[in-house]
Design an enzyme around this catalytic site. Structure first.
Site, PDB file in Angstrom:
ATOM      1  CE  LYS A 100      -3.897   1.716   2.709  1.00  0.00           C
ATOM      2  NZ  LYS A 100      -4.730   1.418   3.871  1.00  0.00           N
TER       3      LYS A 100
ATOM      4  NE  ARG B 145     -14.353   6.840  10.104  1.00  0.00           N
ATOM      5  CZ  ARG B 145     -13.502   6.674   9.114  1.00  0.00           C
ATOM      6  NH1 ARG B 145     -12.642   7.603   8.816  1.00  0.00           N
ATOM      7  NH2 ARG B 145     -13.539   5.576   8.376  1.00  0.00           N
TER       8      ARG B 145
ATOM      9  CB  SER C 144      -5.693   8.649   7.375  1.00  0.00           C
ATOM     10  OG  SER C 144      -5.634   8.293   8.724  1.00  0.00           O
TER      11      SER C 144
HETATM   12  O1  PNS Z   1      -6.524   1.712   9.551  1.00  0.00           O
HETATM   13  P1  PNS Z   1      -6.978   0.542   8.732  1.00  0.00           P
HETATM   14  O2  PNS Z   1      -6.254   0.546   7.391  1.00  0.00           O
HETATM   15  O3  PNS Z   1      -8.469   0.465   8.587  1.00  0.00           O
HETATM   16  O4  PNS Z   1      -6.499  -0.784   9.527  1.00  0.00           O
HETATM   17  C1  PNS Z   1      -6.694  -2.068   8.968  1.00  0.00           C
HETATM   18  C2  PNS Z   1      -6.004  -3.152   9.824  1.00  0.00           C
HETATM   19  C3  PNS Z   1      -4.545  -2.817  10.058  1.00  0.00           C
HETATM   20  C4  PNS Z   1      -6.716  -3.275  11.138  1.00  0.00           C
HETATM   21  C5  PNS Z   1      -6.125  -4.508   9.071  1.00  0.00           C
HETATM   22  O5  PNS Z   1      -5.736  -4.339   7.731  1.00  0.00           O
HETATM   23  C6  PNS Z   1      -5.271  -5.621   9.680  1.00  0.00           C
HETATM   24  O6  PNS Z   1      -5.514  -6.057  10.778  1.00  0.00           O
HETATM   25  N1  PNS Z   1      -4.245  -6.086   8.920  1.00  0.00           N
HETATM   26  C7  PNS Z   1      -3.311  -7.115   9.351  1.00  0.00           C
HETATM   27  C8  PNS Z   1      -3.606  -8.465   8.655  1.00  0.00           C
HETATM   28  C9  PNS Z   1      -4.823  -9.113   9.294  1.00  0.00           C
HETATM   29  O7  PNS Z   1      -4.744  -9.659  10.366  1.00  0.00           O
HETATM   30  N2  PNS Z   1      -5.994  -9.016   8.592  1.00  0.00           N
HETATM   31  C10 PNS Z   1      -7.285  -9.440   9.117  1.00  0.00           C
HETATM   32  C11 PNS Z   1      -7.540 -10.904   9.032  1.00  0.00           C
HETATM   33  S1  PNS Z   1      -7.188 -11.640   7.447  1.00  0.00           S
END
Ligand code: PNS
Length: 163
Positions: free
Chosen positions: A42, A92, A130
């Site tokens: 990303k 939110r 963000s």
């Molecule tokens: O701020 P965001 O981008 O909404 O956060 C998303 C986040 C970091 C919570 C999510 O992408 C995440 O937990 N990624 C790590 C990989 C993971 O465990 N994914 C969920 C189960 S497959």
């Protein structure tokens, strides 16, 4: 037993909405580990280290109850290494629900011992993300009351904002 929560996210950059969730979370949990996702696929505006530094600075007043770390791989694995019993996420609006629901159920399927806890962001931050803050800042808009001052300083540098 200390109640520990993981508060995961991209935090690119952290906003007042994120800080609001940590403050609310600290009324429930003894310790919150803010976990910044390392996601090379990303494209992000700030490096992982810049995001960690901005979160540290913005939460300096809570430093005894906060840790800020980066992680990659599965969130539930990071949570169990850290002995966290809960994953904290902010909501939110209803539009956040579908993704959060899916994420929470997947995380529960992966590790049934970690609970997802959702807190409502303060109303005045409910339209902030963000991405929208970055977009507005990139066009020179005044976003000074939407992000912590440490973040505003960094956004000013990135986008060469006046004032
Ligand atoms: O701020 P965001 O981008 O909404 O956060 C998303 C986040 C970091 C919570 C999510 O992408 C995440 O937990 N990624 C790590 C990989 C993971 O465990 N994914 C969920 C189960 S497959």
């Amino acid at each position: 037993m200390k109640k520990i929560a993981i508060y995961p996210g991209s935090f690119d950059p952290p906003t007042n909405g994120h800080i609001d969730i940590v403050e609310r979370g600290l009324t429930i949990f003894d310790k919150i580990i803010v976990a910044v996702l390392i996601n090379p696929s990303k494209k992000s505006l700030f490096t992982t280290q810049e995001r960690i530094d901005m979160i540290h600075e913005s939460l300096a007043q809570f430093s005894t109850n906060i840790e800020v770390e980066s992680f990659n791989g599965l969130l539930v694995d990071f949570a169990s290494i850290k002995n966290a019993g809960a994953i904290l996420r902010g909501m939110r609006a209803v539009s956040d629900f579908e993704y959060e629901f899916q994420l929470a159920l997947m995380n529960r399927k992966l590790n049934n011992e970690i609970q997802s806890v959702f807190l409502m962001t303060g109303l005045r931050w409910s339209f902030i993300s963000s991405s929208i803050v970055k977009e507005a800042a990139s066009f020179g808009a005044d976003i000074s009351d939407m992000v912590p001052s440490a973040v505003y300083k960094k956004l000013k540098e990135k986008f060469d904002l006046k004032s």
